[in-house]
Scaffold this active site. Structure first.
Site, short mmCIF file in Angstrom:
data_model
loop_
_atom_site.label_atom_id
_atom_site.label_comp_id
_atom_site.label_asym_id
_atom_site.label_seq_id
_atom_site.Cartn_x
_atom_site.Cartn_y
_atom_site.Cartn_z
N ILE B 16 44.00 85.60 -106.87
CA ILE B 16 44.16 84.84 -108.11
C ILE B 16 43.92 83.34 -107.87
O ILE B 16 43.55 82.61 -108.79
CB ILE B 16 45.56 85.12 -108.75
N HIS B 83 58.74 82.63 -103.59
CA HIS B 83 58.72 81.53 -104.56
C HIS B 83 59.89 80.57 -104.39
O HIS B 83 59.72 79.35 -104.43
CB HIS B 83 58.71 82.08 -105.99
N LYS B 101 53.24 83.85 -111.81
CA LYS B 101 54.25 84.75 -112.36
C LYS B 101 54.21 86.07 -111.61
O LYS B 101 53.14 86.40 -111.07
CB LYS B 101 54.07 84.96 -113.86
N ASP B 186 54.28 92.27 -112.60
CA ASP B 186 52.86 91.91 -112.67
C ASP B 186 52.29 92.12 -114.07
O ASP B 186 51.56 91.28 -114.58
CB ASP B 186 52.09 92.75 -111.66
#
Lengths: 360, 360
Positions: B16, B83, B101, B186
């Site tokens: 990504i 994270h 996310k 996801d």
């Protein structure tokens, strides 16, 4: 020689009977032979407003229509609470029965109707029209295609419409003694049928109502939903409501394909209908678009879906009349499955949204 | 004089990150200044494959990137379980944080990230791109329009894709120690966000997972769904899955209008996107068609949604840098709400599909 058209008697002058009367007129193997209402005057008016042939008979009671030997089949658009009485009596009078949905107050009642029809050798079919649209046959080809669709994993169906204030106060569909199922029977019936259709009528193992259905003061459902799950892991949800803008959707997702349509109950247009499919779609390499794009399929039809429904029903009746065939069990079987799920949703609401097991 | 572009450091070479690097290149107020990986070689390769400027820096550790005073902001596409550590450290190093996310393993973790960002005066935003597409603003106008849409009654959202065997065995999104939320984090993240978006971020009163989620052997969710309900009676459902054909839908139904789109996460095409609306639709008098027909709306965009996301984020960062503005709380607030619902779905599954109340 071509067979004589099947002669229909209309039992009751409900709004929906106008559309079905037109469908009987359009169907090449059916004819409008009579209409009955509790008032002969009302029946007379209905006949002339709906292009009945001049020789069609007018009856001031349902019984007298059922006693007419020149009627082959009846269409029953009466309130659900009257279905048991009149469908059974019609069967006993050897009339084939095209029965409006929801077919009964519960499966036990419907079973009595089925029993009466079987005992008297008459065809029974419910009035769910979209099943008879040629688009539905095309969608079935897609959903059954192992390469294009794969195996079904999930379905979502929805039917809502924004009922007017007058409907919400006075319509039979909000009265507990008439159409006691409310939005679940009137709108949810279609969502349930759509889910069963997508699952090729394989029954789920359990049905769970979604929380926070909306009921009116008399306890009739104005809006609700449910989730269904099957042994093999597929799942479905539906939503039905009298309280929001007209929406009629099916989304069926398989391992390899997706089916979308937004007008499954009544096509946007009468003579052509579309649906959208995709197969093995993915994002492009940078995830900035789709490959391939979904396809739109257009299916035209010479006869509207309700005329095709009448044609299918009249064809079965003709085959029974002319050839002594047995009534086709497929139609009451899918009506019963739909009713069984409908009953389970109500039971789940009653039991505080517990899952209701469906026996196989 | 125009402000200097915001200098981004990319922390990790996830798939990504390629798309977001391109977005940073495209955004007029942002520039790629560095990339870090646990291996400098991997970072070097990533930089040259993704058109980094020649003066961009290559780091063999995340710490060294965070110590670089010439980096304004970081993009963090690391696995969810990392994270907390890296977003907090980035904030402490005064780097603004664009965080992939799902933002955290749970709300408690996310709150620590928010706390660190607030304490250090840095902007926090999650990487949900579709929110930034100009189509979304057009859809917001529709959904907020009392005349065209009325008040929201129901939402259904869906994101599924058919993951390859290799993904289902090896991807970080099926590993309990990396992206522990699986398909819920996801794919479900998008469905939850879509629902919250349609509800204008009003939180539901309760969330109930749907029965029969599919888990892998390690207990990670491969497919699940949930229903949400609000105080005012509106309801929503979503479905997310790694096991069925790519499908990304929003259906939002109001008292007067309906919104449909089938490519909400990634538009079918990069430069234009469509959505369909209907307002006060009904069937025609004989119930053989719709009046009026739904409308299709086309929204073109010069910059793809991910570049608009970067532009929005860099604009906020620029305002903080140049004018000493306070970070915009809107973005972490909607991230937190999304995470809170996600947590509730997991809690509901754990508690045998009991509803989980959402405190307000």
């Amino acid at each position: 020689m071509a067979q004589a058209p099947i002669r229909f008697g209309i039992m009751g002058c409900a709004e929906i009977a106008r559309k079905v009367s037109r469908a009987i007129t359009l169907a090449p193997n059916a004819t409008l032979a009579a209409v009955a209402s509790r008032s002969a005057e009302k029946a007379e008016k209905f006949a002339s407003a709906n292009n009945f042939p001049l020789n069609a008979k007018i009856y001031g009671s349902y019984e007298s229509l059922l006693d007419d030997p020149d009627i082959d089949a009846v269409y029953v658009p009466l309130p659900t609470s009257l279905h048991l009485k009149w469908a059974v009596l019609a069967a006993q009078k050897k009339k084939h029965v095209l029965l409006e949905k929801p077919v009964a107050l519960n499966v036990a009642e419907f079973d009595k109707i089925v029993e009466a029809c079987e005992a008297n050798g008459v065809q029974l079919m419910d009035g769910t029209m979209w099943i008879h649209h040629p688009r539905t046959a095309k969608m079935r080809e897609f959903v059954n295609d192992v390469e294009r669709f794969g195996s079904l994993k999930s379905v979502h169906a929805c039917f809502s419409f924004a009922a007017a204030d007058d409907f919400l106060k006075n319509d039979i569909r909000v009265k507990p003694d008439l159409d006691a199922h409310g939005a679940l029977g009137d709108a949810g019936w279609y969502g349930i049928r759509a889910i069963l259709w997508a699952a090729d009528y394989e029954m789920p193992k359990a049905v769970t109502a979604l929380r926070e259905p909306v009921l009116n003061d008399a306890g009739v459902i104005l809006s609700c939903g449910a989730s269904l799950c099957w042994e093999d892991g597929k799942v479905a949800t539906f939503y039905c409501s009298f309280l929001s803008n007209l929406t009629t959707d099916i989304t069926a997702i398989g391992t390899k394909g997706t089916l979308h349509l937004h007008d499954f109950i009544i096509p946007f247009k009468e003579n052509e209908a579309t649906f959208r499919t995709s197969t093995k779609v993915g994002f492009n390499e940078l995830v900035t678009g789709w490959i391939p794009l979904p396809s739109e399929h257009i299916v035209t039809t010479d006869l509207p879906q309700e005329a095709r429904m009448v044609m299918e029903f009249a064809g079965l009746v003709g085959n029974i009349k002319a050839n002594g065939a047995r009534p086709e069990k497929k139609w009451p079987t899918i009506s019963r499955k739909t009713q069984l799920i409908l009953d389970a949703v109500k039971a789940s609401i009653k039991k505080g949204f517990e899952p209701i097991g469906i026996a196989n």
